[in-house]
Design a protein around this motif. Sequence first.
Motif: not given
Length: 152
Positions: A116, A119, A137, A142
Amino acid sequence: MAFIRANFMADSNSLLIVCEEKITTFNVETMDSDYNYIPSETDPDAIHYIHSSCFDGQDSIYLMTSIGDIDDDEDIFMRYSLSTRKITKLAKSPISSDYSRLIHDQSFGIIYVGGKGRNYRYSIPDDKWTLITDDNDSITNRAQYGACLIRD
């Protein structure tokens, strides 16, 4: 943690395997393999440590790397040509790589999936990173998560 990513190159019946320190092509018919290390431009004895990669399906592998350990501050984003073995440095990544995922898409370039607010889209013709502001997201970071691109 070992980073390994594999792609199949149909026209050459080969697997393209990207590991932490090398790129291997393995022909599934002949069982021949070829190893390629990405050397440093300034120190021929040093090699690039590969954090993440994606393959364009043609001739180029896009790599997020650093010289030495993964904890090095300076990430290097580059394109590696399989046919010429030429390295081209590209625009610096907007965030430090942490095993987040690079995904290549023919229609809009490369996506860096970091979580979040982390990206990004990379435009190949413009050599430019752009934050994806409406990423929806739910994962904050991630790092070491998998990701894939799904089209409907």
